[in-house]
Every structure is written in C-alpha cells, then in structure tokens.
Motif scaffolding. Sequence first.
Motif, mmCIF file in Angstrom:
data_model
loop_
_atom_site.group_PDB
_atom_site.id
_atom_site.type_symbol
_atom_site.label_atom_id
_atom_site.label_comp_id
_atom_site.label_asym_id
_atom_site.label_seq_id
_atom_site.Cartn_x
_atom_site.Cartn_y
_atom_site.Cartn_z
ATOM 1 N N HIS A 83 8.160 -15.531 99.492
ATOM 2 C CA HIS A 83 8.197 -14.403 100.112
ATOM 3 C C HIS A 83 10.394 -15.101 100.481
ATOM 4 C CE1 HIS A 83 4.982 -12.337 99.997
ATOM 5 N NE2 HIS A 83 4.469 -13.411 100.908
ATOM 6 N N LYS A 84 10.800 -13.764 99.907
ATOM 7 C CA LYS A 84 12.561 -13.954 100.203
ATOM 8 C C LYS A 84 12.492 -13.838 102.138
ATOM 9 C CE LYS A 84 15.112 -13.054 96.210
ATOM 10 N NZ LYS A 84 16.197 -12.381 95.873
ATOM 11 N N ASN A 85 13.662 -14.367 102.747
ATOM 12 C CA ASN A 85 13.722 -14.568 103.600
ATOM 13 C C ASN A 85 14.677 -12.616 104.380
ATOM 14 O OD1 ASN A 85 12.536 -16.277 104.989
ATOM 15 N ND2 ASN A 85 14.235 -17.711 104.139
ATOM 16 N N THR A 86 15.237 -12.685 105.094
ATOM 17 C CA THR A 86 15.577 -11.270 104.955
ATOM 18 C C THR A 86 16.961 -12.183 104.351
ATOM 19 O OG1 THR A 86 16.215 -11.950 107.398
ATOM 20 C CG2 THR A 86 13.827 -10.456 107.160
ATOM 21 N N ASP A 87 17.693 -12.962 104.404
ATOM 22 C CA ASP A 87 19.218 -13.504 104.115
ATOM 23 C C ASP A 87 18.406 -13.514 102.525
ATOM 24 O OD1 ASP A 87 17.784 -15.497 103.795
ATOM 25 O OD2 ASP A 87 19.617 -16.175 105.355
ATOM 26 N N GLY A 88 18.246 -13.428 101.786
ATOM 27 C CA GLY A 88 18.184 -13.925 100.648
ATOM 28 C C GLY A 88 17.536 -14.551 100.350
ATOM 29 N N THR A 89 17.280 -15.661 101.058
ATOM 30 C CA THR A 89 16.351 -17.158 100.756
ATOM 31 C C THR A 89 15.812 -16.809 100.481
ATOM 32 O OG1 THR A 89 17.129 -17.501 102.549
ATOM 33 C CG2 THR A 89 19.179 -17.936 101.352
ATOM 34 N N TRP A 90 15.000 -18.001 99.229
ATOM 35 C CA TRP A 90 13.734 -18.801 99.773
ATOM 36 C C TRP A 90 13.126 -19.642 100.146
ATOM 37 C CZ3 TRP A 90 10.801 -15.814 95.809
ATOM 38 C CH2 TRP A 90 11.768 -14.792 95.450
ATOM 39 N N GLY A 91 12.386 -19.432 101.389
ATOM 40 C CA GLY A 91 11.518 -18.225 101.425
ATOM 41 C C GLY A 91 10.500 -18.742 102.874
ATOM 42 N N TYR A 92 9.262 -18.245 102.209
ATOM 43 C CA TYR A 92 7.743 -18.732 103.347
ATOM 44 C C TYR A 92 7.182 -18.309 102.535
ATOM 45 C CZ TYR A 92 8.304 -13.788 104.499
ATOM 46 O OH TYR A 92 8.776 -12.374 104.641
ATOM 47 N N ARG A 93 5.531 -18.568 103.112
ATOM 48 C CA ARG A 93 4.705 -17.899 102.534
ATOM 49 C C ARG A 93 4.015 -17.092 102.972
ATOM 50 N NH1 ARG A 93 1.966 -23.791 100.324
ATOM 51 N NH2 ARG A 93 0.430 -22.963 99.983
ATOM 52 N N THR A 94 3.325 -16.593 103.612
ATOM 53 C CA THR A 94 1.900 -15.613 104.365
ATOM 54 C C THR A 94 0.889 -16.537 104.886
ATOM 55 O OG1 THR A 94 1.165 -14.940 102.853
ATOM 56 C CG2 THR A 94 2.538 -13.648 103.695
ATOM 57 N N ASP A 95 0.589 -17.355 104.105
ATOM 58 C CA ASP A 95 -0.428 -18.317 104.305
ATOM 59 C C ASP A 95 -0.825 -19.638 103.949
ATOM 60 O OD1 ASP A 95 -1.836 -17.721 102.268
ATOM 61 O OD2 ASP A 95 -2.996 -15.669 102.823
ATOM 62 N N SER A 96 -1.302 -20.417 104.262
ATOM 63 C CA SER A 96 -1.458 -21.594 103.436
ATOM 64 C C SER A 96 -2.208 -22.133 102.226
ATOM 65 C CB SER A 96 -2.468 -23.407 104.027
ATOM 66 O OG SER A 96 -3.404 -22.941 104.592
ATOM 67 N N ALA A 97 -3.329 -20.389 101.653
ATOM 68 C CA ALA A 97 -3.477 -19.954 100.454
ATOM 69 C C ALA A 97 -3.177 -20.805 99.283
ATOM 70 C CB ALA A 97 -4.333 -18.545 100.238
ATOM 71 N N THR A 98 -3.740 -21.263 98.369
ATOM 72 C CA THR A 98 -3.284 -21.283 97.060
ATOM 73 C C THR A 98 -4.766 -21.359 96.670
ATOM 74 O OG1 THR A 98 -4.285 -23.480 97.199
ATOM 75 C CG2 THR A 98 -1.973 -23.851 97.861
ATOM 76 N N GLU A 99 -3.404 -21.139 94.594
ATOM 77 C CA GLU A 99 -4.912 -20.948 93.594
ATOM 78 C C GLU A 99 -4.052 -21.785 92.035
ATOM 79 O OE1 GLU A 99 -3.815 -17.141 91.640
ATOM 80 O OE2 GLU A 99 -4.321 -16.244 93.328
ATOM 81 N N SER A 100 -5.390 -21.515 91.125
ATOM 82 C CA SER A 100 -5.421 -22.532 89.989
ATOM 83 C C SER A 100 -4.983 -21.960 88.936
ATOM 84 C CB SER A 100 -6.737 -23.369 89.771
ATOM 85 O OG SER A 100 -6.175 -24.292 88.916
ATOM 86 N N SER A 101 -4.205 -22.225 87.833
ATOM 87 C CA SER A 101 -3.850 -21.387 87.140
ATOM 88 C C SER A 101 -3.181 -22.128 85.972
ATOM 89 C CB SER A 101 -2.509 -20.516 87.735
ATOM 90 O OG SER A 101 -2.546 -18.875 85.970
#
Length: 251
Positions: A83-101
């Motif tokens: 997700h983007k931060n409020t200042d428009g920079t990247w960023g943060y993840r809401t949790d440590s979950a990942t997935e394979s694609s």
Amino acid sequence: MKNSARIFITLSIFLVLCVTIMGCSSSSGSTATTTGTVTTVTTIAPLYTAGDIVWSSSASTTVAWLIISYDPSTESYTRAYIHKNTDGTWGYRTDSATESSPRSTMEKVYPVKVTHVTVSSIPTAAPTPVPTTVVTTQTTITVATTTTTAAFPPIFKDMSPDSAYSGDTFTTIITGAGFVSTPTVKLTQTGSASIVATSVTWDTATQIEATFSIPNTTSAGLPWTIVITNPNNQSVSYANEFTVHEKTTDS
C-alpha cells in the motif's frame, strides 16, 4: 626328379603362407565418425526481481503487488500486496502473508513496473500515527492526532464464468481483495446500457458471487468491463473481462 617335385611343392606352400600373412597384416580397420547436432536453448530472464512493485496500469493506484522473490525451478513469483503511505510513497504491507503466482500470469496481467524498493525495508503493518507537539508562545501542548485514510478500493483478480449467451441468467464467482459487505457489480460497455447484477452475495473479503440476467437484445462479440463498487463508493473496473455470445437454437 621326385626330390625336385617335393622342393617345388614346399616352395609353393611357403609362398602361399607368406602372401596370406602379408595380406592380413596390411589390412586396415575403418574408423566411424559420428557428427552430432548441438541445440542452443535461449533462456529468457524473468521480467521482475525482488523489490519490484507492479500493476496492470500505473494510473494513481494505491495498492499494488510487491515481488518478494522469484523461483526459477517452478517459474513462479512470490508476491504480496503493498500500500501507499499517506505521503504517496511506497509503502507498507498489512501483514506478512504472501502468495505464489505463475510467471506467465504475473508478466501478462501486471505488465507495468511502478517502482522498485528494498523488500526488507517494507514494514508488514500500517504505520502508527505519531503524536504532534504544538508549541505556543506561552504553553507547550501535546496533541495526539490520528491520521484517517480513506478505505482502499477493492481489487479485481478473476471472474468465472467470464462469458454468457444473450438471454441467459447465470451466477459468476468473482475473486480479488478488499470486498466490503455487499458491493454493487455491473457490466459496462461504451454505447450500451449497463447490465447490473440482480443479486450479489458476499462470501469473504476476497470472493463474492454476482447473478446477472443478460437481455436478449444484447449485442454479441463485444468485450465488456466489470465494475465493482463497495458501499463506501470505492470501486475497481477491469476492461475486456466479459463477453456476450449470440444465442442460437443449439445454445
């Protein structure tokens, strides 16, 4: 006379043996040469590396995919939402979950590299608001402020089925992320009236079910855009996702 005959026979046998031995020793073997064909296989390197942030388009998106790693043995990426931060920079993840694609899916569906970051520098939680100190000429007052960020728009991943015949009523399963309560789902096409889902069932934040009734007068063969809108008016649209087929007597 008999001795001469014996000598002649003995010499004849000796000559025959010599000729035979010389013939055997002078014979040469044959050497077989095998020529092989060398095939050169060109390996195309993956399009993305760890830390790349990718999306289907770079237009003011606030949520995208962060490439965590690439596995050449399975030709797949490990990814996570960023997700983007409020200042428009990247960023943060809401949790440590990942997935394979699969690599083919990622590089086809998300062809735009938005930017690049260091994976280890991205936190796995939303930033915590920091109290702001307001200084006056007389008094120092500490004010706790809370930053309110608008909810992120939903994310579309896939719908199945993604086609139907004119006049059909069917239910499609839509997957993605960020689906809130019971969103509104519709199909749109330039120059045509929108086809709004007659009912929508919310299963989870990553799956909903929408039922459509396709009018008999709907033109066939042209692609439609799916639009999903959460109750907070945050929406996502995905073009060329749905197709209407002309209904025949055999359909």
